[in-house]
Design a protein around this motif. Structure first.
Motif, PDB file in Angstrom:
ATOM      1  N   UNK A 186       0.792  -1.221   0.000  1.00 15.86           N
ATOM      2  CA  UNK A 186       0.000   0.000   0.000  1.00 15.86           C
ATOM      3  C   UNK A 186       0.826   1.273   0.000  1.00 15.86           C
ATOM      4  N   UNK A 187       0.398   2.241  -0.803  1.00 22.86           N
ATOM      5  CA  UNK A 187       0.925   3.600  -0.705  1.00 22.86           C
ATOM      6  C   UNK A 187       0.272   4.244   0.510  1.00 22.86           C
ATOM      7  N   UNK A 188       1.091   4.603   1.482  1.00 27.78           N
ATOM      8  CA  UNK A 188       0.568   5.082   2.766  1.00 27.78           C
ATOM      9  C   UNK A 188       0.891   6.563   2.944  1.00 27.78           C
ATOM     10  N   UNK A 189      -0.150   7.379   2.988  1.00 30.22           N
ATOM     11  CA  UNK A 189       0.015   8.795   3.325  1.00 30.22           C
ATOM     12  C   UNK A 189       0.158   8.915   4.842  1.00 30.22           C
ATOM     13  N   UNK A 190       1.255   9.486   5.275  1.00 27.09           N
ATOM     14  CA  UNK A 190       1.610   9.524   6.697  1.00 27.09           C
ATOM     15  C   UNK A 190       1.706  10.963   7.181  1.00 27.09           C
ATOM     16  N   UNK A 191       1.081  11.256   8.310  1.00 27.46           N
ATOM     17  CA  UNK A 191       1.225  12.559   8.959  1.00 27.46           C
ATOM     18  C   UNK A 191       1.379  12.362  10.458  1.00 27.46           C
ATOM     19  N   UNK A 192       2.397  12.991  11.031  1.00 28.56           N
ATOM     20  CA  UNK A 192       2.517  13.057  12.486  1.00 28.56           C
ATOM     21  C   UNK A 192       2.596  14.533  12.856  1.00 28.56           C
ATOM     22  N   UNK A 193       1.732  14.929  13.784  1.00 29.35           N
ATOM     23  CA  UNK A 193       1.618  16.334  14.179  1.00 29.35           C
ATOM     24  C   UNK A 193       1.972  16.490  15.645  1.00 29.35           C
ATOM     25  N   UNK A 194       2.871  17.425  15.931  1.00 29.91           N
ATOM     26  CA  UNK A 194       3.246  17.738  17.304  1.00 29.91           C
ATOM     27  C   UNK A 194       2.722  19.132  17.650  1.00 29.91           C
ATOM     28  N   UNK A 195       1.987  19.227  18.755  1.00 27.42           N
ATOM     29  CA  UNK A 195       1.478  20.512  19.218  1.00 27.42           C
ATOM     30  C   UNK A 195       1.951  20.763  20.643  1.00 27.42           C
ATOM     31  N   UNK A 196       2.571  21.906  20.872  1.00 26.99           N
ATOM     32  CA  UNK A 196       2.970  22.324  22.209  1.00 26.99           C
ATOM     33  C   UNK A 196       1.957  23.351  22.703  1.00 26.99           C
ATOM     34  N   UNK A 197       1.325  23.068  23.839  1.00 32.39           N
ATOM     35  CA  UNK A 197       0.316  23.987  24.370  1.00 32.39           C
ATOM     36  C   UNK A 197       0.879  24.798  25.537  1.00 32.39           C
ATOM     37  N   UNK A 198       0.151  25.855  25.887  1.00 32.44           N
ATOM     38  CA  UNK A 198       0.550  26.661  27.034  1.00 32.44           C
ATOM     39  C   UNK A 198       0.312  25.952  28.360  1.00 32.44           C
ATOM     40  N   UNK A 199      -0.355  24.811  28.324  1.00 31.25           N
ATOM     41  CA  UNK A 199      -0.538  23.982  29.523  1.00 31.25           C
ATOM     42  C   UNK A 199       0.567  22.952  29.670  1.00 31.25           C
ATOM     43  N   UNK A 200       1.686  23.147  28.963  1.00 33.98           N
ATOM     44  CA  UNK A 200       2.839  22.234  29.008  1.00 33.98           C
ATOM     45  C   UNK A 200       2.467  20.817  28.576  1.00 33.98           C
ATOM     46  N   UNK A 201       1.647  20.750  27.533  1.00 32.58           N
ATOM     47  CA  UNK A 201       1.305  19.468  26.926  1.00 32.58           C
ATOM     48  C   UNK A 201       2.012  19.340  25.581  1.00 32.58           C
ATOM     49  N   UNK A 202       2.544  18.155  25.309  1.00 31.33           N
ATOM     50  CA  UNK A 202       2.990  17.811  23.974  1.00 31.33           C
ATOM     51  C   UNK A 202       1.975  16.821  23.409  1.00 31.33           C
ATOM     52  N   UNK A 203       1.218  17.282  22.428  1.00 30.09           N
ATOM     53  CA  UNK A 203       0.162  16.471  21.824  1.00 30.09           C
ATOM     54  C   UNK A 203       0.689  15.887  20.514  1.00 30.09           C
ATOM     55  N   UNK A 204       0.640  14.558  20.403  1.00 30.45           N
ATOM     56  CA  UNK A 204       1.101  13.876  19.190  1.00 30.45           C
ATOM     57  C   UNK A 204      -0.108  13.244  18.511  1.00 30.45           C
ATOM     58  N   UNK A 205      -0.347  13.631  17.259  1.00 30.37           N
ATOM     59  CA  UNK A 205      -1.462  13.073  16.496  1.00 30.37           C
ATOM     60  C   UNK A 205      -0.908  12.305  15.302  1.00 30.37           C
TER      61      UNK A 205
END
Length: 351
Positions: free
Chosen positions: A145-164
């Motif tokens: 399979x041709x796999x479209x890949x996205x990983x998103x990192x978000x740094x919030x003001x609540x000191x969270x690192x959100x990985x999607x």
């Protein structure tokens, strides 16, 4: 919030790698590279407000191009182990690289941490985000399979690192992403993490054979050294005379997370009483590999530091190892055009 872009270096084939620095209003700073969609630094305040880099890693691109421990790595297409380095979909068997004895580990010697990603970044009022994406072509690493890949990192003001994590394939395939950061809340240069306390919301784990491939059994943690339902120091039971710990040379095991819903939930905590830092782990994945860095040995890291066994610990949110070959595990096989979408959050506070 602020985002800064710098040159990191060139790969052997001439690709240009960059560093992206995200900083929030509390001073927490996260540094990423488009080489491997890698977490390079996480500077987090302690109980007195002092910032310290709390992830193990390297100073230069050349080291990340080797990176056998997987420091800070985005792992794919399949994190963890696949037994006999093969799996079958729709009656067809796919053979993978055998890079862990007879098995496949983290998809082979060129996992997703060895590619350069397209990067987009943007700022919001209370967060900043960097998005890494690429197309993994059909049969890359041996996966269909041709796999479209996205990983998103978000740094919030609540000191969270959100990985999607997001992926879509044009064929039925196997997908199991994770992040392989090694955390030491006293600071990456502070040595052993065995005095850290860990809590894991899991009544069960998946025992393995001697090659660390799950047997298919789902075992209770009750009455065993695997039980972290009440927070305890990592070092308390790590050297116990207990078969799973002997097999892994310490903790290197998948926990069956106690999910009440399909939403993102608190599943684990890491606490360092020395610095006062606390990390909470939230996810919607069914499992989490808790790994205590047992196989790190004399690894030259950042700031001239040499890392050794158990100097950092990983909380690898994921599908269970070898799930593609184990019918009673939640399946890591996705259908063509089906979205693979999961979230993990590392949130930093103080005690």
């Amino acid at each position: 919030m602020s985002i800064k872009k710098d040159v990191f270096g060139k790969t052997q084939d001439g690709g240009k790698a960059h560093l992206y620095t995200l900083k929030n209003k509390a001073g927490m700073t996260a540094v990423f590279s488009d080489y491997g969609a890698t977490i390079v630094k996480l500077l987090v305040p302690d109980a007195k407000g002092k910032l310290e880099d709390i992830v193990l890693g390297y100073d230069n691109l050349e080291q990340y191009m080797k990176n056998s421990p997987g420091f800070g790595s985005f792992i794919g297409r399949h994190a963890n182990r696949i037994g006999n380095a093969s799996f079958a979909i729709n009656g067809k068997t796919y053979e993978l690289e055998k890079n862990d004895g007879n098995n496949n580990l983290h998809s082979g010697s060129k996992s997703f941490n060895k590619f350069i990603y397209d990067a987009e970044y943007y700022e919001d009022v209370d967060s900043s985000t960097i998005e890494f994406s690429r197309l993994s072509p059909d049969m890359e690493q041996g996966f269909p399979g041709n796999l479209d890949v996205t990983v998103t990192y978000t740094l919030t003001d609540d000191n969270e690192l959100v990985i999607e994590y997001l992926a879509v394939s044009d064929k039925d395939t196997v997908v199991n992403f994770t992040n392989h950061s090694y955390f030491n809340l006293s600071g990456h240069a502070s040595g052993s993490a065995l005095n850290h306390k860990v809590w894991i919301n899991a009544n069960q784990f998946t025992p393995t054979d001697d090659n660390l491939i799950p047997t298919g059994e789902i075992a209770d943690v009750e009455g065993t050294p695997m039980d972290f339902r009440t927070a305890k120091t990592i070092g308390r039971d790590i050297d116990a005379d207990y078969k799973p710990l002997k097999q892994g040379n310490g903790y290197d095991h998948n926990y069956v997370l106690n999910h009440e819903t399909t939403d993102v939930e608190l599943v684990a905590e890491l606490i360092d009483e020395t610095s006062g830092r606390k990390m909470e782990v939230f996810t919607d994945t069914p499992g989490m590999q808790f790994y205590t860095g047992n196989f790190i040995s004399g690894e030259a890291g950042k700031d001239g530091v040499t890392y050794n066994s158990r100097d950092g610990v990983c909380f690898e949110t994921q599908f269970y190892p070898n799930a593609c070959n184990t019918p009673n595990f939640p399946s890591s096989i996705i259908k063509a055009e089906q979205e693979y979408e999961y979230v993990t959050i590392y949130k930093f506070t103080t005690i």
